[in-house]
Structure formats: C-alpha cells, structure tokens
Write a protein that holds these residues in place. Structure first.
Motif: not given
Ligand SMILES: [Zn+2]
Length: 179
Positions: A4, A7, A26, A29, A31
C-alpha cells in the motif's frame, strides 16, 4: 504493486463494494489502488510538407525512426506535454497546432494523442534521446525502419490529408498481436 502506498501494508486483489473489477486493495487501511491507462503525447512536426522524424537513441526500438512522443507528466496539459516531448527529442521549440490523431491501444493500456506542429526554427538536431533528427518528404520516409505502428499510420494519414489541406481529427484503435 505489492504494498500500500499509504500505509505500506500488503495489498490483495479483490472487487471492492460497488465496483465490478478486481483492484489492489489494502489489507489494513481502506485504500484502493487503481491502475488506469497511460497517455502518450506527441507531435507531427512539419515544414513545407516534410515531417521531422527522430532516430531513437533509447530502447525500445533503438535506431528506428519515430515521431516525437512520450508519457504525459502529472500537472501537464496534453499540449504542454507534446511540446516538451518534441523539444526533448528534436531540440526545437515548435509552434503547436491542432490535435490530429488519437490511438487507443487497449492491449497495452495506452492512449496516444498527437498534435500537428510547425517547425519554425532551424535549431532542430540530435539530443540525448535521438541519434539523428531529419526532415523527410513523403517519398523519402524510411517506411521499413519506423519504430511503432502508430508512426506509419499517422504519416500516411498526414500526407493524404496534406493534399487536401484539411486535417480532421482521426481516432483509431491499434490491435497488437499477442506475443
Ligand atoms: Zn494501506
């Protein structure tokens, strides 16, 4: 893509809620990392019905002739990108004209957008990206030594249209043979 951007955690391929295609999602998170086609911008630089071509000094297709073109950068308009690429590959600052050709190449996720351009200075010449930069009349085009399929297609259209003096926008799909 494995990790990712936001993160650094591992990504997995899955279809997000409300979507219909697999995306890099991800695992930590929220995303979702989309990948979309790239835009290649360039010009057909001309003067007195001759076209300025570049002999590639870089891979792929080293040593073959092409029209100046390259990837659009973030923050640029297609016209700015085409002007920049033309300067990088031919050394000269052209007078930009209309958008002339759009090529869709879905197999490799690319879209080409080429503008007409007029060569107005005599300072064109080789650069770090081009071994040679030369004008060619239609009869002198090195048809067997052109780098990419969009080049002969564009040149044929250009010379055909130049006889009428009208340059309608041409949109085409290039099919690439599977390797
Ligand atoms: Zn992430």
């Amino acid at each position: 893509m494995n990790f990712c951007y936001d993160c650094g955690s591992k990504l997995e391929k899955r279809i997000p809620d409300g979507d219909n295609l697999e995306r890099d999602c991800c695992t930590e998170c929220d995303s979702i990392h989309y990948t979309n086609p790239k835009v290649i911008v360039g010009t057909i630089p001309t003067k007195d019905n001759k076209v300025l071509l570049c002999k590639r000094a870089i891979q792929p297709r080293y040593g073959l002739w092409t029209l100046p073109a390259g990837f659009l950068e973030n923050g640029e308009t297609i016209e700015e990108g085409a002007f920049r690429e033309t300067k990088e590959e031919t050394n000269t600052e052209v007078k930009m004209g209309n958008l002339y050709a759009i090529f869709n190449i879905p197999q490799i996720n690319q879209v080409y957008m080429l503008h007409l351009a007029e060569v107005i200075h005599e300072d064109y010449g080789k650069t770090s990206e081009s071994l040679e930069v030369e004008f060619f009349a239609e009869k002198d085009i090195p048809w067997e030594e052109l780098a990419f399929p969009f080049v002969p297609t564009t040149l044929k259209n250009f010379f055909k249209d130049s006889k009428k003096g009208e340059y309608p926008l041409r949109t085409q799909i290039i099919e690439r043979k599977p390797r």
